[in-house]
Design an enzyme around this catalytic site. Structure first.
Site, PDB file in Angstrom:
ATOM      1  N   LYS A   1      40.133  44.758  33.693  1.00  0.00           N
ATOM      2  CA  LYS A   1      40.650  43.583  32.979  1.00  0.00           C
ATOM      3  C   LYS A   1      42.127  43.348  33.286  1.00  0.00           C
ATOM      4  O   LYS A   1      42.549  42.223  33.548  1.00  0.00           O
ATOM      5  CB  LYS A   1      40.473  43.752  31.466  1.00  0.00           C
ATOM      6  CG  LYS A   1      39.044  43.681  30.971  1.00  0.00           C
ATOM      7  CD  LYS A   1      38.966  43.640  29.450  1.00  0.00           C
ATOM      8  CE  LYS A   1      39.702  44.768  28.765  1.00  0.00           C
ATOM      9  NZ  LYS A   1      39.160  46.108  29.104  1.00  0.00           N
TER      10      LYS A   1
ATOM     11  N   ASP B   1      48.877  49.371  30.907  1.00  0.00           N
ATOM     12  CA  ASP B   1      48.333  48.015  31.037  1.00  0.00           C
ATOM     13  C   ASP B   1      49.319  46.979  30.498  1.00  0.00           C
ATOM     14  O   ASP B   1      49.569  45.947  31.122  1.00  0.00           O
ATOM     15  CB  ASP B   1      47.007  47.895  30.294  1.00  0.00           C
ATOM     16  CG  ASP B   1      45.888  48.691  30.935  1.00  0.00           C
ATOM     17  OD1 ASP B   1      46.055  49.131  32.090  1.00  0.00           O
ATOM     18  OD2 ASP B   1      44.846  48.873  30.285  1.00  0.00           O
TER      19      ASP B   1
ATOM     20  N   PRO C   1      37.836  41.863  45.957  1.00  0.00           N
ATOM     21  CA  PRO C   1      37.190  42.928  46.725  1.00  0.00           C
ATOM     22  C   PRO C   1      37.719  44.298  46.333  1.00  0.00           C
ATOM     23  O   PRO C   1      38.839  44.427  45.824  1.00  0.00           O
ATOM     24  CB  PRO C   1      37.559  42.589  48.174  1.00  0.00           C
ATOM     25  CG  PRO C   1      38.837  41.826  48.063  1.00  0.00           C
ATOM     26  CD  PRO C   1      38.739  41.045  46.788  1.00  0.00           C
TER      27      PRO C   1
ATOM     28  N   LYS D   1      49.057  42.073  25.352  1.00  0.00           N
ATOM     29  CA  LYS D   1      48.074  43.126  25.068  1.00  0.00           C
ATOM     30  C   LYS D   1      48.261  43.479  23.591  1.00  0.00           C
ATOM     31  O   LYS D   1      48.998  44.403  23.251  1.00  0.00           O
ATOM     32  CB  LYS D   1      48.332  44.341  25.968  1.00  0.00           C
ATOM     33  CG  LYS D   1      47.358  45.503  25.775  1.00  0.00           C
ATOM     34  CD  LYS D   1      46.066  45.289  26.508  1.00  0.00           C
ATOM     35  CE  LYS D   1      45.196  46.550  26.437  1.00  0.00           C
ATOM     36  NZ  LYS D   1      43.878  46.335  27.091  1.00  0.00           N
TER      37      LYS D   1
ATOM     38  N   ILE E   1      36.887  48.358  33.805  1.00  0.00           N
ATOM     39  CA  ILE E   1      36.300  47.536  34.869  1.00  0.00           C
ATOM     40  C   ILE E   1      37.346  46.586  35.482  1.00  0.00           C
ATOM     41  O   ILE E   1      37.007  45.732  36.289  1.00  0.00           O
ATOM     42  CB  ILE E   1      35.048  46.748  34.390  1.00  0.00           C
ATOM     43  CG1 ILE E   1      35.298  46.009  33.089  1.00  0.00           C
ATOM     44  CG2 ILE E   1      33.869  47.675  34.210  1.00  0.00           C
ATOM     45  CD1 ILE E   1      36.014  44.715  33.238  1.00  0.00           C
TER      46      ILE E   1
END
Length: 233
Positions: A15, A54, A205, A37, A13
């Site tokens: 992060k 990531d 957005p 991380k 989603i």
């Protein structure tokens, strides 16, 4: 140093996208930054070892430059829940282990340090501990990334409820629009603002090609009360 744990209402989603945008926003405001991380499942083999996209993004966005191993001490090949990925790799994770790694990296004190979790709030790391125990062990507050899609309200409220039940402070949340055609998007965001017990740090957005530097302009980190440390020079 202001350190925060970044969690989300689910996996995939955004992060990392939000965390990198926050680091960029702080960088642009003149603060020193650090993104971690601690455990990453889903890493590719490279000539330098296992690497996670990531973790690499967090490393690149941090103004304090650490080695990859300091940013992502536990790199696991298989992209699944951490306890399963660790078992597949013949390893065992623990909160004491992960918190020790984080404390070592956080000794490089930054004005803003972000510790990104894996998946959502309730993610097992072994047969008795969940990753939600890490911010408790470190004594850091939580920022929630809400993926704006159908079901976001329920996921956000349950996540916030669990965070508070665990005795942690929810200091802010970010809405990340991942479904561009979500019905009643603005109304859903207003509902979140009314019900979530923390300020909204921004609404990112939907963008077909995500650019975390541009997304930084949609964030307001004022409520986090960041303070710049005096320069050592």
């Amino acid at each position: 140093m202001a350190a925060f744990f970044i969690t989300g209402t689910d996996t995939d989603i955004g992060k990392t996208y939000v965390a990198v945008a926050m680091l960029n926003a702080a960088n642009q405001a003149g603060f020193s930054t650090l993104g971690l991380k601690p455990v990453a499942a889903g890493c590719e083999a490279t000539v330098d070892g296992l690497r996670n996209s990531d973790a690499l993004a967090l490393q690149a966005a941090s103004s304090i430059k650490l080695s990859y191993e300091e940013v992502n001490p536990i790199a696991l090949p298989v992209a699944c829940a951490p306890h399963l990925a660790a078992a597949e790799a013949g390893r065992r994770l623990s909160i004491s282990q992960l918190s020790g790694f984080c404390r070592g990296s956080l000794s490089h004190r930054a004005d803003l340090a972000l510790i990104e979790g894996a998946g959502g709030w309730r993610v097992p790391i072994n047969d008795r501990e969940m990753l939600s125990g890490l911010p408790r062990a470190l004594g850091v507050p939580v920022i929630l990334v809400v993926g704006m899609r159908l079901g976001a309200l329920n996921a956000a409220f349950l996540s916030a409820e669990a965070i508070l039940k665990d005795g942690l402070r929810l200091v802010g949340w970010v809405a990340n629009v991942i479904e561009p055609d979500m019905l009643k998007l603005d109304d859903n965001i207003e509902t979140l603002k009314r019900w979530l017990p923390a300020p909204c740090l921004g609404v990112l957005p939907w963008a077909p090609e995500s650019d975390a530097k541009t997304a930084a302009s949609h964030l307001d980190l004022t409520s986090l009360s960041l303070k710049a440390r005096p320069s050592s020079q």
